[in-house]
Design a protein around this motif. Structure first.
Motif, PDB file in Angstrom:
ATOM      1  N   LEU A 204       0.825  -1.201   0.000  1.00  0.00           N
ATOM      2  CA  LEU A 204       0.000   0.000   0.000  1.00  0.00           C
ATOM      3  C   LEU A 204       0.864   1.258   0.000  1.00  0.00           C
ATOM      4  CD1 LEU A 204      -2.772  -0.933   2.596  1.00  0.00           C
ATOM      5  CD2 LEU A 204      -3.067  -0.670   0.134  1.00  0.00           C
ATOM      6  N   PRO A 205       0.460   2.290  -0.728  1.00  0.00           N
ATOM      7  CA  PRO A 205       1.202   3.565  -0.680  1.00  0.00           C
ATOM      8  C   PRO A 205       1.019   4.235   0.679  1.00  0.00           C
ATOM      9  CG  PRO A 205      -0.831   3.834  -1.899  1.00  0.00           C
ATOM     10  CD  PRO A 205      -0.722   2.362  -1.601  1.00  0.00           C
ATOM     11  N   LYS A 206       1.866   5.176   0.960  1.00  0.00           N
ATOM     12  CA  LYS A 206       1.778   5.896   2.229  1.00  0.00           C
ATOM     13  C   LYS A 206       0.536   6.783   2.221  1.00  0.00           C
ATOM     14  CE  LYS A 206       5.569   7.059   4.059  1.00  0.00           C
ATOM     15  NZ  LYS A 206       6.867   7.685   4.413  1.00  0.00           N
ATOM     16  N   PRO A 207      -0.291   6.708   3.258  1.00  0.00           N
ATOM     17  CA  PRO A 207      -1.468   7.572   3.302  1.00  0.00           C
ATOM     18  C   PRO A 207      -1.082   9.023   3.549  1.00  0.00           C
ATOM     19  CG  PRO A 207      -1.264   6.350   5.345  1.00  0.00           C
ATOM     20  CD  PRO A 207      -0.193   5.825   4.427  1.00  0.00           C
ATOM     21  N   GLY A 208      -1.953   9.932   3.154  1.00  0.00           N
ATOM     22  CA  GLY A 208      -1.702  11.356   3.331  1.00  0.00           C
ATOM     23  C   GLY A 208      -2.905  12.151   2.886  1.00  0.00           C
ATOM     24  N   PRO A 209      -2.762  13.468   2.736  1.00  0.00           N
ATOM     25  CA  PRO A 209      -3.897  14.320   2.349  1.00  0.00           C
ATOM     26  C   PRO A 209      -4.514  13.914   1.014  1.00  0.00           C
ATOM     27  CG  PRO A 209      -2.059  15.647   3.122  1.00  0.00           C
ATOM     28  CD  PRO A 209      -1.539  14.254   2.994  1.00  0.00           C
ATOM     29  N   ASP A 210      -3.693  13.340   0.111  1.00  0.00           N
ATOM     30  CA  ASP A 210      -4.184  12.966  -1.216  1.00  0.00           C
ATOM     31  C   ASP A 210      -4.380  11.463  -1.375  1.00  0.00           C
ATOM     32  OD1 ASP A 210      -4.040  15.660  -2.033  1.00  0.00           O
ATOM     33  OD2 ASP A 210      -1.914  15.431  -2.498  1.00  0.00           O
ATOM     34  N   MET A 211      -4.230  10.709  -0.303  1.00  0.00           N
ATOM     35  CA  MET A 211      -4.338   9.262  -0.417  1.00  0.00           C
ATOM     36  C   MET A 211      -4.915   8.657   0.863  1.00  0.00           C
ATOM     37  SD  MET A 211      -4.159   6.312  -1.762  1.00  0.00           S
ATOM     38  CE  MET A 211      -3.677   6.977  -3.358  1.00  0.00           C
TER      39      MET A 211
END
Length: 355
Positions: A103-110
């Protein structure tokens, strides 16, 4: 590259490392249903999956080699994250625990989600997981009990596709089964927890007119063949192998049996209801959650050959009761496990900031 929040609102990435089975079928089914609702999707899967072309009909498919090397894994994860950004997805859904590593790193855009169809065995690879989705309350209960935050744990069940009216049943003659036989059908991998042995032992206690169709493959298949020979039901136990689409076989059967010791959901229960079959199961977590005993199916204790055989004989001797179970289970399926209802729950959680 920042993701445009408007374009990302209806774009979803999937990461799925599975092979063949019920979980893979539901993955394709859900992605197709979301595509019908205008969701653009990209999926990262292993090479040579039998369902790859079916998925590609509605999803941008990227086939990858998911390396076990700790060093190479970083490059693969980086490549996946890059492709997801270029695609413009604002959410990624991983399927089963192995997908959590990628999984990609979560953040404001994910936003990131991990969908579990089995019980969790620890969270050591869940660093990039924001929300867990379990397809039964028991999966989520165990996750929370093990330390996962309650507010980031969600239950969303499966749905099944209605069988087309034009679907032809599988040929009984092709599998040495008399037209006037009562056919029990069971589906799954030949592994210990699925307890095909319980069904074969129960079959030995039923009339000669009852046959069993076992659909699947696995390490214990030869053991099950040997058991059928030892119990004298070899001619009534039919091993049909793994089937990409079991629908024609379900349509040709009379009773669905789910004899498992440990089944998180029991998607086969939904498949049985969907095919208009009465369901006889053991009370493992999934079936006992789905089935109201005596109303939408019959439940016996796990490992109880006598109980399973007794419930099967009960339906053989009381066709009206079998029909009553079919009517009630059809209503339950339509009420709680429809495509529209399940998709709405996914859409609310992923895009309406429900998690």
């Amino acid at each position: 590259m920042a993701t445009d929040p408007v374009s990302a609102q209806r774009k979803l990435a999937h990461i799925h490392l599975g092979v063949d089975g019920g979980a893979e079928k539901f993955f394709v089914r859900l992605s197709r249903a979301l595509a019908k609702r205008g969701v653009e999707q990209i999926a990262f899967i292993r090479h040579d999956r039998t369902w790859r072309d079916e998925l590609a009909e509605h999803c941008d498919v990227r086939e990858l080699k998911f390396s076990r090397s700790h060093f190479k894994r970083h490059f693969v994860r980086w490549g996946i994250a890059r492709d997801i950004r270029h695609f413009g997805a604002g959410a990624t859904l991983g399927w089963m625990s192995p997908a959590s590593k990628w999984l990609p790193k979560p953040g404001p855009d994910m936003r990131t989600f991990l969908r579990l169809g089995d019980f969790p065995d620890g969270f050591h690879t869940y660093g990039n997981v924001q929300n867990l989705i379990g397809n039964t309350p028991e999966i989520i209960r165990q996750a929370v009990e093990a330390g996962w935050p309650q507010e980031r744990a969600h239950v969303i069940s499966n749905f099944v596709d209605p069988l087309p009216d034009t679907l032809a049943p599988a040929s009984r003659a092709q599998f040495d089964t008399p037209d006037d036989a009562t056919v029990l059908i069971a589906l799954g991998r030949f592994v210990e927890r699925k307890r095909f042995d319980l069904l074969i032992k129960a079959l030995a206690r039923l009339p000669e007119t009852v046959h069993a169709w076992l659909i699947g493959d696995g390490d214990l298949q030869e053991d099950m063949r040997r058991l059928a020979r030892d119990l004298g039901v070899e001619n009534r136990t039919h091993f049909l192998g793994w089937q990409r689409d079991p629908s024609p076989f379900l349509k040709a059967a009379d009773i669905l049996v789910c004899p498992t010791d440990d089944e998180p959901l029991g998607n086969v229960v939904l498949e049985g209801w969907n095919a208009g079959l009465p369901v006889v199961a053991t009370a493992s977590p999934g079936p006992s959650w789905l089935i109201e005993h005596g109303k939408t199916g019959l439940l016996s204790e796990c490992g109880d050959t006598d109980g399973l055989a007794r419930h099967l004989l009960q339906l053989l001797e009381n066709p009206a009761e079998a029909e009553r179970l079919v009517t009630a289970s059809a209503a339950r399926l339509n009420e709680g496990y429809s495509e529209d209802g399940i998709c709405a729950q996914y859409e609310t959680l992923i895009w309406n900031r429900g998690g």
